[in-house]
Design an enzyme around this catalytic site. Sequence first.
Site, PDB file in Angstrom:
ATOM      1  N   ASN A  38      -3.705  -6.033   2.851  1.00 34.36           N
ATOM      2  CA  ASN A  38      -2.580  -5.104   2.872  1.00 34.36           C
ATOM      3  C   ASN A  38      -1.368  -5.931   3.303  1.00 34.36           C
ATOM      4  O   ASN A  38      -1.205  -6.229   4.489  1.00 34.36           O
ATOM      5  CB  ASN A  38      -2.893  -3.985   3.875  1.00 34.36           C
ATOM      6  N   ARG A 123      -4.113  -3.414  -1.379  1.00 33.61           N
ATOM      7  CA  ARG A 123      -3.405  -2.139  -1.297  1.00 33.61           C
ATOM      8  C   ARG A 123      -2.029  -2.330  -1.926  1.00 33.61           C
ATOM      9  O   ARG A 123      -1.274  -3.235  -1.534  1.00 33.61           O
ATOM     10  CB  ARG A 123      -3.248  -1.722   0.161  1.00 33.61           C
ATOM     11  N   HIS A 212      -0.431   7.840   0.662  1.00 34.71           N
ATOM     12  CA  HIS A 212      -1.698   8.081   1.389  1.00 34.71           C
ATOM     13  C   HIS A 212      -2.790   8.566   0.429  1.00 34.71           C
ATOM     14  O   HIS A 212      -3.770   9.181   0.855  1.00 34.71           O
ATOM     15  CB  HIS A 212      -1.561   9.177   2.487  1.00 34.71           C
ATOM     16  N   ARG A 273       9.382   9.257  11.351  1.00 33.64           N
ATOM     17  CA  ARG A 273      10.126   9.744  10.179  1.00 33.64           C
ATOM     18  C   ARG A 273      10.401  11.240  10.315  1.00 33.64           C
ATOM     19  O   ARG A 273       9.553  11.988  10.809  1.00 33.64           O
ATOM     20  CB  ARG A 273       9.336   9.515   8.897  1.00 33.64           C
ATOM     21  N   GLU A 416      -9.043   3.664   4.964  1.00 33.62           N
ATOM     22  CA  GLU A 416      -8.470   3.246   3.680  1.00 33.62           C
ATOM     23  C   GLU A 416      -9.015   1.892   3.233  1.00 33.62           C
ATOM     24  O   GLU A 416      -9.223   1.670   2.038  1.00 33.62           O
ATOM     25  CB  GLU A 416      -6.936   3.213   3.788  1.00 33.62           C
TER      26      GLU A 416
END
Length: 431
Positions: A38, A123, A212, A273, A416
Amino acid sequence: MNAPSTTPNSQPTPEAEVAGVPGVNGVPGESHFALVLNSGSSSIKFQVLDPLAATATSEPFVSGLVEQIGEPMGRITLKAGGEKYVLEEPIPDHAEGLRLSFDLMDQHGCGPTQVKIQAVGHRVVHGGILFSQPEIITDQIVDMIRDLIPLAPLHNPANIDGIEVARRILPDIPHVAVFDTGFFHSMPPAAALYAVNAEVAMQNGVRRYGFHGTSHEYVSQQVPGLLGLPERAVNQITLHLGNGASAAAIRGGEAVDTTMGMTPLAGLVMGTRSGDIDPGIIFHLYRTAGMSIDDIDELLNRKSGVKGLSGVNDFRELRAMIEDEDQDAWLAYNVYIHQLRKFIGAYMIALGRVNAITFTAGVGENDRFVRADALAGLEAFGIKLDPERNAAPNDGPREISTDDSAVKVFVVPTNEELAIAKYAVELAEKQ
Ligand code: ADP
């Protein structure tokens, strides 16, 4: 390369200990190790794991983090065989970061020269409308990911860097791209389109993509088994509540809506966020408060959400502040819960009939208060949380609703990296 400085109290792991994994270092047995990468703009997260043997909560065989790439001093942290190793030296670029990581792994008996890596999973944040499925990476696929840079100007270039470097270092192994947006490719136009001028939207790729996706897909795929129903019969809502947060509505295995949008800024209130706001706020801050577009970007992505309201983004700290009767923390929590409940309601209506609501990720898996408050008082909608099940310590997939709850509520740990590793090995085997 410099000898790695191990962290206090940690001794280099005896090689035999790490090598005691079946299929490693010549130990007989079939291994299916995947390397999962990633890559961010100044960091690379990596894991080596066997997706056929691992569970969502098991420790990977190796995990690591390369940080501060391109800065005067870089750092690599490696965890393997229950030990932690840290290497500190300048890391000019991603290529050097990966090379040093592989050397460090080799030094501790768990590197690519000792462990047979079957596939590398990458990813990739943005697959635009081009990618609905993971893909074996070819030069053409890299070009297509490059074409999507305008949609993810911070993420896709770093993902491409990681892909190119890893393909150079491990040229004989299949590399697979897994897209964060892929699962949401199936969303119907009514959910995917914004009511923005159609011509401008089309020219600029303005639409809801969702993020996601790997997590929502991985978690939602476990729910039919927990319900004892075939996937096609299951309508469900998945709530990925981590530092980033998103909800998804899924009908018969296909995503029909999600809260993140063209970018991951939309939807639920998150750690830092804002989630959904009136877009007019941006014009106001630009025109009236004299903030630049970059200032506003930073404000809404990094200085807002729970942190912007309370000063902290970690829910453990937020809970401690609430217990100390900190009013800002209480307010931040309430804004977070209010927004979460609104989307749960919206998705119940969008789906019409819901079999299950599932919590996942750092907050969703661990914070029983969030789970209880998100679903409090919804008995009239067939949702009944069992307080004891909800509070019981447990890190596996579990039901937390009462036996007579019409809508089942689950906690399912996400992973993930494991989902990416599964895809990587699956595609590599098909090649
Ligand atoms: P990311 O989005 O960075 O992948 P995670 O899914 O790992 O994040 O979630 C990280 C967040 O999970 C932390 O910021 C914290 O708010 C929350 N968290 C982790 N452990 C707990 C816990 N035991 N109780 C409450 N919240 C937790």
